[in-house]
Design a protein around this motif. Structure first.
Motif, PDB file in Angstrom:
ATOM      1  N   LEU A 273       0.706  -1.123   0.001  1.00  0.00           N
ATOM      2  CA  LEU A 273       0.213  -0.061   0.035  1.00  0.00           C
ATOM      3  C   LEU A 273       0.953   1.260  -0.071  1.00  0.00           C
TER       4      LEU A 273
ATOM      5  N   TRP B 183      -7.155  -2.749  -5.621  1.00  0.00           N
ATOM      6  CA  TRP B 183      -6.159  -3.695  -4.659  1.00  0.00           C
ATOM      7  C   TRP B 183      -5.464  -4.628  -5.558  1.00  0.00           C
ATOM      8  N   PRO B 184      -4.083  -4.961  -4.984  1.00  0.00           N
ATOM      9  CA  PRO B 184      -3.787  -4.227  -3.648  1.00  0.00           C
ATOM     10  C   PRO B 184      -2.868  -3.038  -4.226  1.00  0.00           C
ATOM     11  N   ASN B 185      -2.289  -3.079  -5.553  1.00  0.00           N
ATOM     12  CA  ASN B 185      -1.414  -1.784  -5.883  1.00  0.00           C
ATOM     13  C   ASN B 185      -1.422  -1.697  -7.179  1.00  0.00           C
TER      14      ASN B 185
ATOM     15  N   ARG C 180      -3.487   3.439   4.656  1.00  0.00           N
ATOM     16  CA  ARG C 180      -4.726   2.798   4.533  1.00  0.00           C
ATOM     17  C   ARG C 180      -5.767   3.744   4.299  1.00  0.00           C
TER      18      ARG C 180
ATOM     19  N   LEU D  51     -11.015  -1.800   3.219  1.00  0.00           N
ATOM     20  CA  LEU D  51     -10.026  -2.826   3.707  1.00  0.00           C
ATOM     21  C   LEU D  51      -9.987  -3.035   5.169  1.00  0.00           C
TER      22      LEU D  51
ATOM     23  N   GLY E 163      -4.852  -3.983   5.691  1.00  0.00           N
ATOM     24  CA  GLY E 163      -4.857  -3.970   4.279  1.00  0.00           C
ATOM     25  C   GLY E 163      -5.432  -4.775   3.558  1.00  0.00           C
ATOM     26  N   ALA E 164      -6.235  -6.005   3.858  1.00  0.00           N
ATOM     27  CA  ALA E 164      -6.704  -6.952   3.160  1.00  0.00           C
ATOM     28  C   ALA E 164      -7.834  -6.503   2.497  1.00  0.00           C
ATOM     29  N   LEU E 165      -8.411  -6.981   1.476  1.00  0.00           N
ATOM     30  CA  LEU E 165      -9.506  -6.455   0.770  1.00  0.00           C
ATOM     31  C   LEU E 165     -10.522  -7.124   1.326  1.00  0.00           C
TER      32      LEU E 165
ATOM     33  N   HIS F 220      -6.511 -12.027   1.200  1.00  0.00           N
ATOM     34  CA  HIS F 220      -5.449 -11.889   1.503  1.00  0.00           C
ATOM     35  C   HIS F 220      -4.574 -11.823   0.258  1.00  0.00           C
TER      36      HIS F 220
END
Length: 233
Positions: free
Chosen positions: A71, A94-96, A177, A208, A212-214, A226
């Protein structure tokens, strides 16, 4: 900042330098790559004019959990891309992944080697690939003519990344976040998450979790993702 005309992979080069004892803060940019790759070993085509660069982070005692660096990298790149293209056209997925007008603009690959985290950035400045399983775009195709100079873009990225890395170390994941959520597609966006074994979960973007997990809202409740490839529906 180090720059080479050509290499196989900036991530591989930085990993080798990390194993040889290179300190945190190294940035390596290549004008072209012959063996660039994305997540899960996908080929990353690397023509001249785009950005291909990797940096090195050394994990320290007391650092927040390392997965949060995905993130950190995402918000750093989003900040720079928004300065070039305008924040209204840029969104995080997500994630990046970075989206420009809903199409993929960049990729970020994190690889761990002991206490070293190598973070590679590929950004479509002048060119973008065709025929992928998702739409792709470049800044040039979006109307930024001439496209940004990769050498200048990476300097901006290095400064942005350093600032967000310092916040991650000093304040934890929360501010990163929060920034990510501010710049992501809206809550309720339909998504599908595809895991490495091919299983798919469809649902609505629910934000999130604290790590930071979706969060994906499905008919069976909210699922926490994850690791997966995520696509807009």
């Amino acid at each position: 900042m180090r720059t080479v005309a050509a290499t196989a992979s900036t991530n591989d080069d930085v990993a080798a330098l990390a194993n040889a004892g290179e300190a945190e803060g190294l940035w390596l940019r290549a004008e072209t790559q012959s063996g660039g790759r994305g997540r899960r070993g996908r080929v990353w085509v690397s023509p001249a004019g785009n950005l291909y660069a990797s940096t090195l982070v050394r994990l320290r005692s007391g650092d927040p959990p390392a997965p949060g660096l995905a993130l950190v990298a995402a918000v750093a790149l989003e900040q720079v891309a928004s300065a070039y293209a305008g924040a209204a056209r840029i969104a995080l997925k997500w994630p990046n992944d970075l989206l420009l007008d809903g199409a993929k603009l960049s990729g970020i690959l994190l690889e761990r080697h002991g206490d070293a985290i190598v973070i590679g950035f590929g950004v479509n400045l002048a060119h973008h690939p065709e025929g992928l399983d998702r739409p792709a775009i470049s800044l040039a195709a979006a109307g930024l003519i001439p496209s940004p100079d990769p050498a200048l873009f990476v300097e901006d990225l290095a400064a942005s990344f350093s600032a967000w890395l310092s916040r991650w170390r000093g304040e934890g994941l929360a501010p990163i976040r929060n920034r990510w959520l501010e710049r992501a597609h809206p809550a309720g966006t339909p998504l599908v998450a595809r895991t490495a074994d091919g299983a798919e979960t469809k649902g609505l973007f629910g934000g999130l979790d604290a790590d930071g997990a979706l969060l994906l809202r499905t008919g069976e409740g909210t699922q926490t993702i994850h690791a997966a490839d995520v696509f807009l529906l």
